[in-house]
Scaffold this active site. Structure first.
Site, PDB file in Angstrom:
ATOM      1  N   HIS A  42      12.403  26.830 -20.223  1.00 44.25           N
ATOM      2  CA  HIS A  42      12.597  25.945 -18.618  1.00 44.25           C
ATOM      3  C   HIS A  42      13.378  24.956 -19.101  1.00 44.25           C
ATOM      4  CE1 HIS A  42      11.099  25.012 -15.470  1.00 44.25           C
ATOM      5  NE2 HIS A  42       9.381  24.714 -15.490  1.00 44.25           N
TER       6      HIS A  42
ATOM      7  N   ASP B  33       0.725  22.125 -22.035  1.00 43.35           N
ATOM      8  CA  ASP B  33       1.221  23.201 -21.113  1.00 43.35           C
ATOM      9  C   ASP B  33      -0.090  24.552 -20.999  1.00 43.35           C
ATOM     10  OD1 ASP B  33       2.727  24.774 -18.575  1.00 43.35           O
ATOM     11  OD2 ASP B  33       4.215  25.602 -20.340  1.00 43.35           O
TER      12      ASP B  33
ATOM     13  N   ARG C   6      11.362  15.686 -11.158  1.00 44.47           N
ATOM     14  CA  ARG C   6      11.833  17.357 -10.570  1.00 44.47           C
ATOM     15  C   ARG C   6      12.840  16.665  -9.912  1.00 44.47           C
ATOM     16  NH1 ARG C   6       9.925  21.837 -12.420  1.00 44.47           N
ATOM     17  NH2 ARG C   6      11.432  22.659 -12.106  1.00 44.47           N
TER      18      ARG C   6
HETATM   19  N1   CP Z   1       6.477  23.249 -13.400  1.00 45.40           N
HETATM   20  C1   CP Z   1       7.323  23.629 -13.163  1.00 45.40           C
HETATM   21  O1   CP Z   1       8.039  24.287 -12.739  1.00 45.40           O
HETATM   22  O2   CP Z   1       6.374  24.323 -12.195  1.00 45.40           O
HETATM   23  P1   CP Z   1       6.044  25.457 -10.717  1.00 45.40           P
HETATM   24  O3   CP Z   1       5.679  26.491 -11.458  1.00 45.40           O
HETATM   25  O4   CP Z   1       5.569  24.871  -9.833  1.00 45.40           O
HETATM   26  O5   CP Z   1       7.696  24.989  -9.963  1.00 45.40           O
HETATM   27  N1  NVA Z   2       4.746  27.926 -19.585  1.00 43.86           N
HETATM   28  C1  NVA Z   2       4.832  27.724 -18.028  1.00 43.86           C
HETATM   29  C2  NVA Z   2       5.412  26.899 -17.618  1.00 43.86           C
HETATM   30  C3  NVA Z   2       5.217  26.735 -15.700  1.00 43.86           C
HETATM   31  C4  NVA Z   2       6.182  25.838 -15.320  1.00 43.86           C
HETATM   32  C5  NVA Z   2       4.402  29.303 -17.432  1.00 43.86           C
HETATM   33  O1  NVA Z   2       5.797  29.439 -17.992  1.00 43.86           O
HETATM   34  O2  NVA Z   2       3.765  30.020 -16.930  1.00 43.86           O
END
Ligand code: CP
Ligand code: NVA
Length: 301
Positions: free
Chosen positions: A128, A220, A288
């Site tokens: 990510h 997370d 973001r």
């Molecule tokens: N943190 C993040 O990517 O959030 P969303 O899944 O809401 O885009």
């Molecule tokens: N690790 C989480 C991040 C969400 C933004 C997922 O992949 O669901």
């Protein structure tokens, strides 16, 4: 000039990340970039849910003078079996950039291979990057630097942690990771980070040891999107890894607490900490937007 993609944090060099963060600060301070991407379109493909990524990219494109098109993969021919390669080749004929959130990292790599316009990874099972680039900006805002700090990540070895590990290698961060032993980071990502050269990465199964004296505490969700069937097993495995007030007390008194959101309150983090004085989670969410705009400028201008 060849197009550039952002598939992983490691697609950028340290100096480029430094510049991106400075640019995000300039944009946040209100610099007028309202015509920078005039007439440009970003196609945004989502195979998974999103609040922050979707809205920040869409608003970001609008504020830069362009437009964004939201595409739920299930409403596209992609959802009926059209290949990612044909989808990428087609969209490249209309749009000036593609942002894609996919289950499989390899699909994002394929999308970039067949697209003639820049492709941005908006989250995959493996990484990510936009999140962690934005988080570095938040750390910089709060601590006036991002090197020279101790980062403690407590939780699952997931896409967000993988991008932190890469960032540690590129930027030279001291990153302490605490996960239950069966959920420790995978060898290939650790090797990649050490090949990037600079960071110091320590891995344990002890949240207190990870957090002790830390400047940044990060977590997370324990159950990422797509892992719902492993939920019960993961909740059991992670039960000692919650960010709560007693754990936070082991960190520096001015430590900041970060979470990429969405949070599962009461699981990986308590509401007391998430809403507490050390939490910066909504600044993270706001940032973001500023960092997406800096990314869009870098790749699409
Ligand atoms: N943190 C993040 O990517 O959030 P969303 O899944 O809401 O885009
Ligand atoms: N690790 C989480 C991040 C969400 C933004 C997922 O992949 O669901």
């Amino acid at each position: 000039m060849a197009k550039r993609d952002l598939i992983d944090v490691s697609d950028l060099k340290k100096a480029e990340i430094d510049a991106l963060i400075k640019e995000a600060g300039r944009l946040k301070n209100g610099s007028d970039d309202s015509t920078t991407l005039k007439g440009r379109a970003l196609a945004m493909i989502f195979e998974k849910s999103s609040t922050r990524t979707r809205v920040s990219f869409e608003v970001g494109m609008y504020q830069l003078g362009g437009m964004a098109i939201f595409l739920n993969s299930m409403d596209m021919q992609l959802g009926r079996g059209e290949t990612i390669a044909d989808t990428a080749r087609t969209i490249s004929r209309y749009a000036d950039g593609i942002m894609i959130r996919a289950f499989s990292h390899d699909d994002i790599v394929q999308c970039a291979r067949y697209s003639s316009v820049p492709v941005i990874n908006g989250l995959s099972d493996l990484s990510h990057p936009c999140q962690v680039l934005s988080d570095l900006f938040t750390v910089y805002e709060k601590k006036a630097d991002y090197t020279g700090l101790t980062y403690a990540y407590v939780g699952d070895s997931n896409n967000v942690l993988n991008s932190w590990i890469e960032a540690a290698g590129i930027m030279g961060l001291h990153l302490r990771i605490a996960t239950p032993a069966p959920y420790a980071p995978a060898e290939p990502i650790l090797k990649k980070a050490s090949s990037l050269g600079r960071g110091k990465i320590e891995i344990s199964s002890d949240p207190v040891q990870a957090v002790r004296g830390a400047d940044v505490i990060y977590t997370d969700v324990w159950v990422s999107m797509g892992q719902e069937s492993a939920r019960e097993e993961k909740l059991r495995a992670f039960s000692g890894f919650q960010i709560n007030e007693s754990l936070v007390r082991h960190a520096n008194a001015d430590a900041i607490v970060m979470h990429c959101l969405p949070a599962h309150r009461g699981e990986e983090i308590t509401s007391e900490v998430l809403d507490g004085r050390q939490s910066v989670v909504f600044d993270q969410a706001e940032n973001r937007l500023h960092v997406q705009k800096a990314i869009l400028k870098l790749l699409m201008q």
